[in-house]
Enzyme design. Structure first.
Site, mmCIF file in Angstrom:
data_model
loop_
_atom_site.group_PDB
_atom_site.id
_atom_site.type_symbol
_atom_site.label_atom_id
_atom_site.label_comp_id
_atom_site.label_asym_id
_atom_site.label_seq_id
_atom_site.Cartn_x
_atom_site.Cartn_y
_atom_site.Cartn_z
ATOM 1 N N LYS A 198 0.831 -1.209 0.000
ATOM 2 C CA LYS A 198 0.000 0.000 0.000
ATOM 3 C C LYS A 198 0.869 1.265 0.000
ATOM 4 O O LYS A 198 0.621 2.222 -0.743
ATOM 5 C CB LYS A 198 -0.912 -0.010 1.234
ATOM 6 N N CYS A 252 -3.795 10.738 1.236
ATOM 7 C CA CYS A 252 -3.006 9.520 1.015
ATOM 8 C C CYS A 252 -1.604 9.821 0.530
ATOM 9 O O CYS A 252 -0.627 9.559 1.219
ATOM 10 C CB CYS A 252 -3.734 8.643 0.011
HETATM 11 N N1 SAJ Z 1 -1.267 15.278 -8.884
HETATM 12 C C1 SAJ Z 1 -0.352 16.047 -9.575
HETATM 13 N N2 SAJ Z 1 0.073 15.604 -10.785
HETATM 14 C C2 SAJ Z 1 -0.374 14.441 -11.342
HETATM 15 C C3 SAJ Z 1 -1.300 13.653 -10.631
HETATM 16 C C4 SAJ Z 1 -1.729 14.097 -9.390
HETATM 17 O O1 SAJ Z 1 0.088 17.109 -9.121
HETATM 18 O O2 SAJ Z 1 0.051 14.129 -12.465
HETATM 19 C C5 SAJ Z 1 -1.730 15.716 -7.560
HETATM 20 C C6 SAJ Z 1 -3.241 15.913 -7.470
HETATM 21 O O3 SAJ Z 1 -3.615 17.188 -7.909
HETATM 22 C C7 SAJ Z 1 -3.472 15.712 -5.985
HETATM 23 C C8 SAJ Z 1 -2.430 14.663 -5.608
HETATM 24 O O4 SAJ Z 1 -1.479 14.678 -6.630
HETATM 25 O O5 SAJ Z 1 -3.209 16.893 -5.249
HETATM 26 C C9 SAJ Z 1 -2.973 13.276 -5.396
HETATM 27 O O6 SAJ Z 1 -3.983 12.987 -6.321
HETATM 28 P P1 SAJ Z 1 -4.142 11.548 -7.020
HETATM 29 O O7 SAJ Z 1 -5.250 11.628 -7.962
HETATM 30 O O8 SAJ Z 1 -2.827 11.119 -7.583
HETATM 31 O O9 SAJ Z 1 -4.424 10.534 -5.815
HETATM 32 P P2 SAJ Z 1 -5.439 10.480 -4.547
HETATM 33 O O10 SAJ Z 1 -4.691 10.978 -3.344
HETATM 34 O O11 SAJ Z 1 -6.743 11.110 -4.838
HETATM 35 O O12 SAJ Z 1 -5.629 8.893 -4.406
HETATM 36 C C10 SAJ Z 1 -4.486 8.054 -4.226
HETATM 37 C C11 SAJ Z 1 -4.534 6.924 -5.255
HETATM 38 N N3 SAJ Z 1 -3.251 6.217 -5.273
HETATM 39 C C12 SAJ Z 1 -2.560 6.007 -6.415
HETATM 40 O O13 SAJ Z 1 -2.921 6.416 -7.496
HETATM 41 C C13 SAJ Z 1 -1.292 5.215 -6.286
HETATM 42 C C14 SAJ Z 1 -5.663 5.976 -4.906
HETATM 43 O O14 SAJ Z 1 -5.652 4.846 -5.784
HETATM 44 C C15 SAJ Z 1 -5.505 5.490 -3.465
HETATM 45 O O15 SAJ Z 1 -6.544 4.586 -3.096
HETATM 46 C C16 SAJ Z 1 -5.591 6.703 -2.575
HETATM 47 O O16 SAJ Z 1 -4.477 7.556 -2.907
HETATM 48 C C17 SAJ Z 1 -5.527 6.222 -1.131
HETATM 49 O O17 SAJ Z 1 -6.580 6.203 -0.498
HETATM 50 O O18 SAJ Z 1 -4.460 5.791 -0.689
#
Ligand code: SAJ
Length: 413
Positions: A198, A252
């Site tokens: 995880k 997360c």
């Molecule tokens: N972000 C960027 N650039 C990107 C992608 C995301 O700056 O290219 C930023 C987003 O704006 C945001 C942050 O990263 O602020 C996180 O967003 P996210 O969409 O990557 O992820 P979360 O936090 O919404 O959800 C994550 C997911 N984990 C992964 O993709 C490995 C989800 O599958 C998990 O279940 C979740 O964390 C969790 O609960 O752990």
């Protein structure tokens, strides 16, 4: 069979509702308002498909666990910022609350994100205080949640899951329960590996976002447009660079990597990535300062487009917008916020007109779809400046409306 789901938040509630299609489910939360709302079929938060699930469910909620066959723990694991360590108090409280109703033959599944070794070193001693033995009397499993806010239900049903058991029997028993709603594959492993997997997943994403952010910073120094460069680099068959932005939020990715650094001095890449992402609001702020000084605007009024931690959701947990706002306030800049998805925040949320009227600069922090269709000519700004940290606006149409446009990482001076 009866399942008691402890923690009715972003993960626990959808999981409990999906389970309640096949099992008798008792939801349990320490917050009496959440319990009351669920018993009155009122959702504590919104997520596509959740309302329909709640309406058709016969779930019951209470503030204390009730005797059940299976206990599923979905409580949050906060992060103690001062010492950069996971705070396991909610997991510990949940395990202790099960004690009085735990019986031989029960199973405990922990979905909450935990540091590797937590099940063996913390959970087992708590469970065994009841006199029951884990393995012989009680099955113990860690099955980390894997669902992204905004698509939680879809991902809970379709994603593959990793099930770590204290023994094979525990893992397989948990597998039959998840099989009732998971259409993805189930992979079985030992409990400590599941805990690590995880954290690896979210750390992988954090490190990759940090790389994109560092590329954006370097591009600004070198006068290169990072968005074009990433697009071209991603034409390589084995390259997939993510998007830069104002930082990483959410409960997360902005948190979990620290759970790996807490017990080892060797997680240097992971902690550096965290720091790069945590510093992005300061980088955005420094770019703005440069713009205002070049345009001789001493005390700007700033309109923030989006305080949700990411696009098209109303979730502001760990949002990088908060640090950015605090930096602006420290400089005595006035802040106004427009976010069509966020219902409540530490600062007032205004409508588009009120947020932009008389403002000096829009800073776009969240990639909400609504921002792409705003008509820039309709905005009554004092100075027409927009700084887009997500590269989502149509640059040409904003420039045509008289805006000075800056995009994070675009290499413009
Ligand atoms: N972000 C960027 N650039 C990107 C992608 C995301 O700056 O290219 C930023 C987003 O704006 C945001 C942050 O990263 O602020 C996180 O967003 P996210 O969409 O990557 O992820 P979360 O936090 O919404 O959800 C994550 C997911 N984990 C992964 O993709 C490995 C989800 O599958 C998990 O279940 C979740 O964390 C969790 O609960 O752990």
């Amino acid at each position: 069979m009866k399942i008691c789901v402890i923690g009715l938040g972003y993960i626990g509630l959808p999981t409990a509702l999906l389970l309640s299609r096949n099992y008798s489910v008792q939801g349990c939360d320490v917050n009496p308002d959440i319990v009351k709302n669920i018993n009155h079929k009122i959702l504590p938060f919104h997520e596509p498909g959740l309302e329909e699930l709640l309406e058709s469910s016969d779930i019951q909620a209470s503030t204390k666990p009730v005797p059940s066959d299976v206990f599923l723990i979905c409580v949050p694991t906060p992060f103690d910022k001062d010492i950069k360590m996971a705070d396991l108090k909610f997991v510990v409280n949940a395990l202790e609350s099960i004690g009085p109703v735990l019986q031989k033959g029960n199973m405990i599944i922990i979905e909450s994100t935990i540091t590797p070794g937590t099940c063996e070193k913390i959970a087992i001693p708590i469970i065994e205080k009841t006199g029951l033995k884990v393995g012989n009397d009680i099955d113990l499993v860690h099955c980390p949640e894997r669902a992204i806010p905004g698509q939680t239900i879809h991902e809970m049903i379709h994603n593959d899951r990793v099930i770590g058991g204290i023994d094979k029997k525990s893992a397989e028993r948990a597998g039959t329960i998840y099989r009732s709603f998971v259409k993805g594959n189930l992979y079985f492993t030992d409990i400590r590996t599941a805990e690590f997997v995880k954290l690896m997943e979210n750390t992988y994403r954090d490190v990759n976002i940090a790389l994109a952010n560092e590329f954006a910073i370097l591009s600004e120094e070198m006068g290169i447009n990072v968005w074009e460069a990433i697009n071209l680099a991603n034409r390589h068959p084995r390259v997939n660079i993510l998007s830069p932005g104002p930082g990483v939020g959410g409960h997360c990715i902005a948190v979990d990597p620290w759970f790996l650094t807490e017990s080892s001095v060797n997680a240097t890449l992971i902690s550096t990535a965290r720091e790069i992402n945590d510093n992005m609001p300061s980088f955005v702020f420094s770019r703005l300062k440069r713009i205002f000084s070049s345009k001789s605007i001493p005390n700007p009024v700033i309109t923030i487009f989006g305080v949700a931690y990411k696009g098209n959701i109303g979730d502001t947990r760990e949002t990088p917008a908060l640090k950015f706002i605090r930096l602006c306030e420290r400089e005595n800049w006035k802040i106004r916020i427009y976010d069509p998805h966020v219902k409540s925040f530490n600062y007032p949320i205004l409508d588009l007109e009120k947020a932009t009227e008389g403002s000096d600069c829009i800073v776009l922090l969240t990639d909400h779809s609504e921002f792409k269709t705003i008509n820039p000519s309709s905005l009554a700004m004092r100075h027409k400046i927009i700084f887009d940290t997500r590269n989502i606006i149509e640059r040409h149409s904003w420039e045509k409306a008289g805006f000075f446009v800056r995009i994070l990482g675009s290499g413009d001076e």
